[in-house]
Design a protein around this motif. Structure first.
Motif, PDB file in Angstrom:
ATOM      1  N   LEU A  48       0.818  -1.215   0.000  1.00  0.00           N
ATOM      2  CA  LEU A  48       0.000   0.000   0.000  1.00  0.00           C
ATOM      3  C   LEU A  48       0.853   1.266   0.000  1.00  0.00           C
ATOM      4  O   LEU A  48       0.486   2.264  -0.608  1.00  0.00           O
ATOM      5  CB  LEU A  48      -0.943  -0.008   1.206  1.00  0.00           C
ATOM      6  N   ILE A  49       1.997   1.229   0.640  1.00  0.00           N
ATOM      7  CA  ILE A  49       2.865   2.409   0.730  1.00  0.00           C
ATOM      8  C   ILE A  49       3.315   2.891  -0.654  1.00  0.00           C
ATOM      9  O   ILE A  49       3.647   4.059  -0.835  1.00  0.00           O
ATOM     10  CB  ILE A  49       4.078   2.145   1.662  1.00  0.00           C
ATOM     11  N   THR A  50       3.266   2.009  -1.639  1.00  0.00           N
ATOM     12  CA  THR A  50       3.686   2.383  -2.993  1.00  0.00           C
ATOM     13  C   THR A  50       2.588   3.097  -3.770  1.00  0.00           C
ATOM     14  O   THR A  50       2.853   3.635  -4.848  1.00  0.00           O
ATOM     15  CB  THR A  50       4.137   1.147  -3.801  1.00  0.00           C
ATOM     16  N   MET A  51       1.388   3.108  -3.238  1.00  0.00           N
ATOM     17  CA  MET A  51       0.270   3.762  -3.920  1.00  0.00           C
ATOM     18  C   MET A  51       0.348   5.281  -3.708  1.00  0.00           C
ATOM     19  O   MET A  51       1.037   5.761  -2.814  1.00  0.00           O
ATOM     20  CB  MET A  51      -1.059   3.224  -3.391  1.00  0.00           C
ATOM     21  N   SER A  52      -0.392   5.998  -4.522  1.00  0.00           N
ATOM     22  CA  SER A  52      -0.360   7.458  -4.442  1.00  0.00           C
ATOM     23  C   SER A  52      -0.999   7.956  -3.147  1.00  0.00           C
ATOM     24  O   SER A  52      -1.817   7.262  -2.526  1.00  0.00           O
ATOM     25  CB  SER A  52      -1.094   8.066  -5.638  1.00  0.00           C
ATOM     26  N   ASP A  53      -0.645   9.164  -2.786  1.00  0.00           N
ATOM     27  CA  ASP A  53      -1.215   9.792  -1.598  1.00  0.00           C
ATOM     28  C   ASP A  53      -2.736   9.886  -1.726  1.00  0.00           C
ATOM     29  O   ASP A  53      -3.465   9.611  -0.772  1.00  0.00           O
ATOM     30  CB  ASP A  53      -0.643  11.204  -1.394  1.00  0.00           C
ATOM     31  N   ALA A  54      -3.202  10.263  -2.911  1.00  0.00           N
ATOM     32  CA  ALA A  54      -4.642  10.413  -3.148  1.00  0.00           C
ATOM     33  C   ALA A  54      -5.365   9.083  -2.987  1.00  0.00           C
ATOM     34  O   ALA A  54      -6.456   9.024  -2.404  1.00  0.00           O
ATOM     35  CB  ALA A  54      -4.894  10.992  -4.529  1.00  0.00           C
ATOM     36  N   TYR A  55      -4.771   8.020  -3.485  1.00  0.00           N
ATOM     37  CA  TYR A  55      -5.379   6.691  -3.359  1.00  0.00           C
ATOM     38  C   TYR A  55      -5.506   6.308  -1.888  1.00  0.00           C
ATOM     39  O   TYR A  55      -6.565   5.837  -1.448  1.00  0.00           O
ATOM     40  CB  TYR A  55      -4.546   5.653  -4.104  1.00  0.00           C
TER      41      TYR A  55
END
Length: 69
Positions: A48-55
């Motif tokens: 999850l840490i690799t996902m965008s801030d918005a996501y």
């Protein structure tokens, strides 16, 4: 170095939460740290840490909406 990047990411997410929910940054910080999403962010096996801030922000908001239903 990576700790600084992660903390910056957390800060951006908290500020996005505050803005989208129209709450104080302190309240957003509380919501962030008490969310299941935060627990997933700490899990190195879950990307999850690799996902965008918005996501990630959206996932926290979805979690909050589910709690209210």
């Amino acid at each position: 170095m990576t700790d600084v990047l992660v903390w910056n990411k957390y800060s951006r997410i908290v500020m996005q939460l505050a803005e989208q929910l129209k709450i104080s940054p302190v309240k957003a910080l509380h919501l962030f740290y008490n969310s299941k999403v935060y627990t997933l962010l700490l899990n190195k096996e879950y990307p999850l840490i690799t996902m965008s801030d918005a996501y990630i922000t959206d996932e926290i908001i979805i979690e909050l909406q589910r709690q209210q239903s």
